[in-house]
Motif scaffolding. Structure first.
Motif, PDB file in Angstrom:
ATOM      1  N   TYR A 102      13.854  38.409  13.101  1.00  0.00           N
ATOM      2  CA  TYR A 102      14.557  39.552  12.529  1.00  0.00           C
ATOM      3  C   TYR A 102      16.032  39.510  12.917  1.00  0.00           C
ATOM      4  CZ  TYR A 102      14.725  42.004  17.077  1.00  0.00           C
ATOM      5  OH  TYR A 102      14.965  42.357  18.373  1.00  0.00           O
ATOM      6  N   THR A 103      16.831  40.225  12.148  1.00  0.00           N
ATOM      7  CA  THR A 103      18.226  40.429  12.484  1.00  0.00           C
ATOM      8  C   THR A 103      18.560  41.887  12.230  1.00  0.00           C
ATOM      9  OG1 THR A 103      20.497  39.639  12.130  1.00  0.00           O
ATOM     10  CG2 THR A 103      19.090  39.807  10.179  1.00  0.00           C
ATOM     11  N   VAL A 104      19.438  42.445  13.027  1.00  0.00           N
ATOM     12  CA  VAL A 104      19.801  43.850  12.928  1.00  0.00           C
ATOM     13  C   VAL A 104      21.025  43.968  12.026  1.00  0.00           C
ATOM     14  CG1 VAL A 104      20.465  45.933  14.195  1.00  0.00           C
ATOM     15  CG2 VAL A 104      18.892  44.269  15.241  1.00  0.00           C
ATOM     16  N   LEU A 105      20.839  44.572  10.859  1.00  0.00           N
ATOM     17  CA  LEU A 105      21.955  44.750   9.937  1.00  0.00           C
ATOM     18  C   LEU A 105      22.819  45.933  10.343  1.00  0.00           C
ATOM     19  CD1 LEU A 105      20.213  44.098   6.490  1.00  0.00           C
ATOM     20  CD2 LEU A 105      21.393  42.482   7.997  1.00  0.00           C
ATOM     21  N   SER A 106      22.202  46.969  10.865  1.00  0.00           N
ATOM     22  CA  SER A 106      22.950  48.115  11.390  1.00  0.00           C
ATOM     23  C   SER A 106      22.056  48.879  12.350  1.00  0.00           C
ATOM     24  CB  SER A 106      23.430  49.040  10.262  1.00  0.00           C
ATOM     25  OG  SER A 106      22.335  49.632   9.585  1.00  0.00           O
ATOM     26  N   HIS A 107      22.683  49.548  13.307  1.00  0.00           N
ATOM     27  CA  HIS A 107      21.902  50.307  14.291  1.00  0.00           C
ATOM     28  C   HIS A 107      22.808  51.284  15.019  1.00  0.00           C
ATOM     29  CE1 HIS A 107      20.524  50.746  18.595  1.00  0.00           C
ATOM     30  NE2 HIS A 107      19.539  51.290  17.926  1.00  0.00           N
ATOM     31  N   ASP A 108      22.348  52.523  15.136  1.00  0.00           N
ATOM     32  CA  ASP A 108      22.983  53.498  16.009  1.00  0.00           C
ATOM     33  C   ASP A 108      21.878  54.398  16.549  1.00  0.00           C
ATOM     34  OD1 ASP A 108      22.408  55.444  14.014  1.00  0.00           O
ATOM     35  OD2 ASP A 108      24.384  55.166  13.098  1.00  0.00           O
ATOM     36  N   ASP A 109      22.239  55.492  17.192  1.00  0.00           N
ATOM     37  CA  ASP A 109      21.223  56.345  17.808  1.00  0.00           C
ATOM     38  C   ASP A 109      20.300  56.996  16.784  1.00  0.00           C
ATOM     39  OD1 ASP A 109      22.070  55.786  20.344  1.00  0.00           O
ATOM     40  OD2 ASP A 109      23.257  57.612  20.583  1.00  0.00           O
ATOM     41  N   ASP A 110      20.765  57.131  15.551  1.00  0.00           N
ATOM     42  CA  ASP A 110      20.009  57.880  14.557  1.00  0.00           C
ATOM     43  C   ASP A 110      19.292  57.026  13.523  1.00  0.00           C
ATOM     44  OD1 ASP A 110      20.864  60.359  15.651  1.00  0.00           O
ATOM     45  OD2 ASP A 110      22.788  60.134  14.602  1.00  0.00           O
ATOM     46  N   SER A 111      19.693  55.779  13.343  1.00  0.00           N
ATOM     47  CA  SER A 111      19.097  54.970  12.276  1.00  0.00           C
ATOM     48  C   SER A 111      19.222  53.491  12.588  1.00  0.00           C
ATOM     49  CB  SER A 111      19.773  55.268  10.931  1.00  0.00           C
ATOM     50  OG  SER A 111      21.135  54.894  10.966  1.00  0.00           O
ATOM     51  N   ALA A 112      18.445  52.699  11.861  1.00  0.00           N
ATOM     52  CA  ALA A 112      18.495  51.242  12.005  1.00  0.00           C
ATOM     53  C   ALA A 112      18.080  50.607  10.695  1.00  0.00           C
ATOM     54  CB  ALA A 112      17.579  50.773  13.134  1.00  0.00           C
ATOM     55  N   LEU A 113      18.705  49.497  10.378  1.00  0.00           N
ATOM     56  CA  LEU A 113      18.328  48.698   9.214  1.00  0.00           C
ATOM     57  C   LEU A 113      18.025  47.294   9.717  1.00  0.00           C
ATOM     58  CD1 LEU A 113      17.946  48.389   6.177  1.00  0.00           C
ATOM     59  CD2 LEU A 113      20.394  47.888   5.978  1.00  0.00           C
ATOM     60  N   ILE A 114      16.757  46.909   9.610  1.00  0.00           N
ATOM     61  CA  ILE A 114      16.282  45.639  10.152  1.00  0.00           C
ATOM     62  C   ILE A 114      15.903  44.718   9.003  1.00  0.00           C
ATOM     63  CG2 ILE A 114      14.690  44.522  11.744  1.00  0.00           C
ATOM     64  CD1 ILE A 114      16.425  46.647  13.077  1.00  0.00           C
ATOM     65  N   ARG A 115      16.328  43.470   9.081  1.00  0.00           N
ATOM     66  CA  ARG A 115      15.937  42.454   8.095  1.00  0.00           C
ATOM     67  C   ARG A 115      14.981  41.469   8.772  1.00  0.00           C
ATOM     68  NH1 ARG A 115      20.493  40.135   4.424  1.00  0.00           N
ATOM     69  NH2 ARG A 115      19.917  42.079   3.373  1.00  0.00           N
ATOM     70  N   TYR A 116      13.825  41.297   8.183  1.00  0.00           N
ATOM     71  CA  TYR A 116      12.805  40.406   8.728  1.00  0.00           C
ATOM     72  C   TYR A 116      12.696  39.144   7.883  1.00  0.00           C
ATOM     73  CZ  TYR A 116      11.246  44.761  10.954  1.00  0.00           C
ATOM     74  OH  TYR A 116      11.191  45.944  11.655  1.00  0.00           O
ATOM     75  N   ALA A 117      12.306  38.061   8.523  1.00  0.00           N
ATOM     76  CA  ALA A 117      11.996  36.810   7.826  1.00  0.00           C
ATOM     77  C   ALA A 117      10.495  36.584   7.895  1.00  0.00           C
ATOM     78  CB  ALA A 117      12.731  35.638   8.465  1.00  0.00           C
ATOM     79  N   CYS A 118       9.889  36.382   6.721  1.00  0.00           N
ATOM     80  CA  CYS A 118       8.448  36.154   6.636  1.00  0.00           C
ATOM     81  C   CYS A 118       8.207  34.823   5.924  1.00  0.00           C
ATOM     82  CB  CYS A 118       7.779  37.265   5.847  1.00  0.00           C
ATOM     83  SG  CYS A 118       8.071  38.918   6.506  1.00  0.00           S
ATOM     84  N   PRO A 119       7.373  33.939   6.465  1.00  0.00           N
ATOM     85  CA  PRO A 119       7.082  32.684   5.782  1.00  0.00           C
ATOM     86  C   PRO A 119       6.563  32.929   4.377  1.00  0.00           C
ATOM     87  CG  PRO A 119       6.198  32.667   8.007  1.00  0.00           C
ATOM     88  CD  PRO A 119       6.631  34.065   7.737  1.00  0.00           C
ATOM     89  N   ALA A 120       7.083  32.159   3.434  1.00  0.00           N
ATOM     90  CA  ALA A 120       6.649  32.272   2.037  1.00  0.00           C
ATOM     91  C   ALA A 120       6.783  30.897   1.399  1.00  0.00           C
ATOM     92  CB  ALA A 120       7.485  33.294   1.277  1.00  0.00           C
TER      93      ALA A 120
END
Length: 243
Positions: free
Chosen positions: A182-200
């Motif tokens: 995973y990589t963190v696209l954005s993060h603060d105390d109130d929210s987070a946007l996480i991007r995951y990599a899944c084998p395909a």
């Protein structure tokens, strides 16, 4: 309103995993087992996921939460133990959940493991638990919705399903993804946007999950919390935090 919310839950549970359905079905149909009765002194049964990682199979249907330790640097991936809470059958693919002593989950309520660190690491693991939990179908999915959906209407829809077990229920999504990194696209105390990599197939697909900090835990953000799949290169994934 409940019908619309119910439909939204189905979309979240199923649409993003579609690209990985056949790959995981082939991988999980006959899971391999390490040639050992004990791994690091742990006598729980073990299997291997499609990436060759050891996965424990706990007796507890909600998983074995680990004793909480101090949180580690957010620049590193949390130390994760994978646990298989849903095993493969002829129609159901195994679902593997990450557990971490330093990022959670640390609690179990109504059969759902939750309680994640208020950090990007905690958000990353919560996103996987929420995503897989909502896709289980039936009562388990409804309990996961109550725990992981920040939208009050979604919680109301989940409670309605629990109160009316003979009525329409969330269907089981008969597939799952293996979460590789995973990589963190954005993060603060109130929210987070996480991007995951899944084998395909021969590469990876990416899945974006948006979470908010609500009621002392990470929950799926109201609205379109999960995006569609998109291909991502192996070179790019290698630079992400590995799970």
């Amino acid at each position: 309103m409940l019908a619309a919310t119910f439909l939204a839950m189905i979309v979240i549970a199923g649409a993003v995993m579609f690209i990985n359905r056949q790959d995981d079905a082939e991988q999980s149909a006959t899971p391999a087992t390490p040639d050992s009765a004990s791994v690091n002194g742990d006598d729980r049964p073990t299997e291997l996921d499609r990436l060759g990682r050891i996965v424990y199979v706990p007796d507890n249907a909600a998983g074995d939460v680990l004793d909480k330790t101090s949180e580690t640097s957010e620049d590193a991936a949390p130390d994760v133990e994978w646990q298989r809470l849903s095993r493969s059958t002829e129609i159901t693919i195994a679902r593997d959940y990450p557990f971490s002593a330093d990022a959670g989950p640390w609690e179990v309520t109504d059969g759902v493991a939750h309680g994640f660190a208020h950090s990007s690491q905690g958000a990353a693991l919560a996103g996987i638990h929420a995503f897989l939990g909502v896709g289980q179908g039936g009562e388990k999915a409804a309990q996961a919705m109550k725990q992981f959906m920040a939208d009050p209407e979604a919680k109301k829809a989940a409670q309605h399903m629990l109160d009316n077990p003979m009525g329409p229920q969330s269907p089981e999504a008969p597939w799952t993804s293996t979460f590789a990194a995973y990589t963190v696209l954005s993060h603060d105390d109130d929210s987070a946007l996480i991007r995951y990599a899944c084998p395909a197939g021969e590469g990876f697909s990416q899945v974006d999950v948006k979470l908010v900090w609500a009621d002392g835990d990470w929950q799926l953000a109201p609205g379109a919390a999960v995006s569609q799949n998109a291909p991502v290169s192996e070179d790019e994934v290698s630079s992400w935090l590995q799970l």
